[in-house]
Design a protein around this motif. Structure first.
Motif, PDB file in Angstrom:
ATOM      1  N   ILE A  41     -38.256   0.706 -11.104  1.00 30.66           N
ATOM      2  CA  ILE A  41     -37.433   1.737 -10.471  1.00 30.66           C
ATOM      3  C   ILE A  41     -38.228   3.035 -10.357  1.00 30.66           C
ATOM      4  CG2 ILE A  41     -35.274   3.025 -10.536  1.00 30.66           C
ATOM      5  CD1 ILE A  41     -34.241   0.883 -12.502  1.00 30.66           C
ATOM      6  N   THR A  42     -38.426   3.480  -9.118  1.00 29.92           N
ATOM      7  CA  THR A  42     -39.131   4.735  -8.888  1.00 29.92           C
ATOM      8  C   THR A  42     -38.353   5.581  -7.886  1.00 29.92           C
ATOM      9  OG1 THR A  42     -40.473   3.845  -7.075  1.00 29.92           O
ATOM     10  CG2 THR A  42     -41.375   3.652  -9.307  1.00 29.92           C
ATOM     11  N   ASP A  43     -38.626   6.872  -7.882  1.00 31.11           N
ATOM     12  CA  ASP A  43     -37.940   7.771  -6.954  1.00 31.11           C
ATOM     13  C   ASP A  43     -38.861   8.932  -6.610  1.00 31.11           C
ATOM     14  OD1 ASP A  43     -34.492   9.020  -6.838  1.00 31.11           O
ATOM     15  OD2 ASP A  43     -36.013   8.751  -5.284  1.00 31.11           O
ATOM     16  N   LYS A  44     -38.634   9.499  -5.438  1.00 30.23           N
ATOM     17  CA  LYS A  44     -39.456  10.607  -4.968  1.00 30.23           C
ATOM     18  C   LYS A  44     -39.106  11.897  -5.691  1.00 30.23           C
ATOM     19  CE  LYS A  44     -39.945   8.710  -0.308  1.00 30.23           C
ATOM     20  NZ  LYS A  44     -39.655   8.908   1.129  1.00 30.23           N
ATOM     21  N   GLY A  45     -40.148  12.704  -5.863  1.00 29.43           N
ATOM     22  CA  GLY A  45     -39.955  14.040  -6.388  1.00 29.43           C
ATOM     23  C   GLY A  45     -40.020  15.052  -5.267  1.00 29.43           C
ATOM     24  N   GLU A  46     -40.601  16.189  -5.567  1.00 28.97           N
ATOM     25  CA  GLU A  46     -40.635  17.304  -4.620  1.00 28.97           C
ATOM     26  C   GLU A  46     -41.700  17.136  -3.539  1.00 28.97           C
ATOM     27  OE1 GLU A  46     -41.349  20.939  -6.689  1.00 28.97           O
ATOM     28  OE2 GLU A  46     -41.221  22.200  -4.906  1.00 28.97           O
ATOM     29  N   VAL A  47     -42.843  16.522  -3.886  1.00 27.64           N
ATOM     30  CA  VAL A  47     -43.967  16.430  -2.951  1.00 27.64           C
ATOM     31  C   VAL A  47     -44.540  15.006  -2.889  1.00 27.64           C
ATOM     32  CG1 VAL A  47     -44.654  18.859  -3.049  1.00 27.64           C
ATOM     33  CG2 VAL A  47     -45.484  17.282  -4.794  1.00 27.64           C
ATOM     34  N   PRO A  48     -43.775  14.023  -2.416  1.00 28.92           N
ATOM     35  CA  PRO A  48     -44.227  12.625  -2.451  1.00 28.92           C
ATOM     36  C   PRO A  48     -45.148  12.197  -1.313  1.00 28.92           C
ATOM     37  CG  PRO A  48     -42.044  12.761  -1.498  1.00 28.92           C
ATOM     38  CD  PRO A  48     -42.424  14.168  -1.892  1.00 28.92           C
TER      39      PRO A  48
END
Lengths: 113, 116
Positions: free
Chosen positions: A54-61
């Motif tokens: 499980i991964t997710d984008k942050g502020e600057v992907p």
């Protein structure tokens, strides 16, 4: 415990090359993060993971990819390196997402020329 | 826009003096705050944290004060030592919103220099 380890410590890439920054933690933390730090600036979150798979984008992907096949490892992939990706990259892990200490690795200094 | 910022980018103190590093935040919904210390060439190291239901928290030689009325956070270091020289970052944790699961935002940092 070694804590959070990162490899390599330094790397110089040519524009358009690709590479993977490695990150491993031995604290059995579910949560892991990738940040970049530009000179004189704070940390900006690139991607994070709340557990294996499980991964997710942050502020600057943009320009990066991640995967999390195991609890311990959270590699960061740069597919087509650009000068704007010159930065210091820090991996971190934590026990909790909603608060609590994040443990940081020593960083990878990347230069793209 | 929303931001975590610092009033002073640099702070120079004499050894033995007390240091105060300030931080402003703009999101009143933030519920957790952290101070990190980063020495040259190293990764950030956790110093102390505080939740929004508290006004003050003390650690060893460090105290964090939270003023929610003016959205201000400060880190006080007692009897500052040369080993305290580093960049200090505050960070705020914003609760999930708009589909986002997590957001910990770091300020730019304050460089603390301790003169012997």
């Amino acid at each position: 415990n070694a804590g959070v380890t990162q490899t390599p410590k330094f790397r110089i890439l040519k524009i358009g090359q690709s590479m993977t920054l490695q990150c491993t933690q031995d604290m059995n933390h579910n949560y892991m993060y990738w940040y970049r730090q530009d000179p004189g600036m704070g940390l900006k979150l690139i991607y994070y993971s709340v557990g294996a798979g499980i991964t997710d984008k942050g502020e600057v992907p943009n320009g990066y990819n991640v995967s999390r096949s195991t609890t311990e490892d959270f590699p960061l992939r740069l597919e087509l390196a650009a000068p704007s990706q010159t930065s210091v990259y820090f991996c971190a892990s934590s026990y909790s997402l909603a608060g609590g200490e994040q443990y940081f690795g020593p960083g990878t200094r990347l230069t793209v020329t | 826009g929303e931001s975590v910022g610092l009033h002073l980018p640099t702070l120079s103190v004499q050894e033995g003096d007390n240091s105060i590093i300030n931080c402003a935040y703009s999101n009143s919904a933030s519920d957790y705050f952290i101070w990190y210390k980063q020495e040259s060439g190293k990764g950030p190291q956790f110093i102390i944290d505080i939740r929004s239901n508290m006004d003050k928290r003390q650690g060893q030689r460090v105290t964090v004060l939270l003023n929610k009325t003016v959205k201000h956070l400060s880190l006080q270091i007692a009897a500052t030592q040369p080993g305290d020289s580093a960049v200090y970052f505050c960070a705020e944790n914003r609760p999930p919103s708009g589909g986002s699961n997590y957001k910990l935002t770091f300020g730019k940092g304050t460089l603390l220099t301790v003169n012997p």
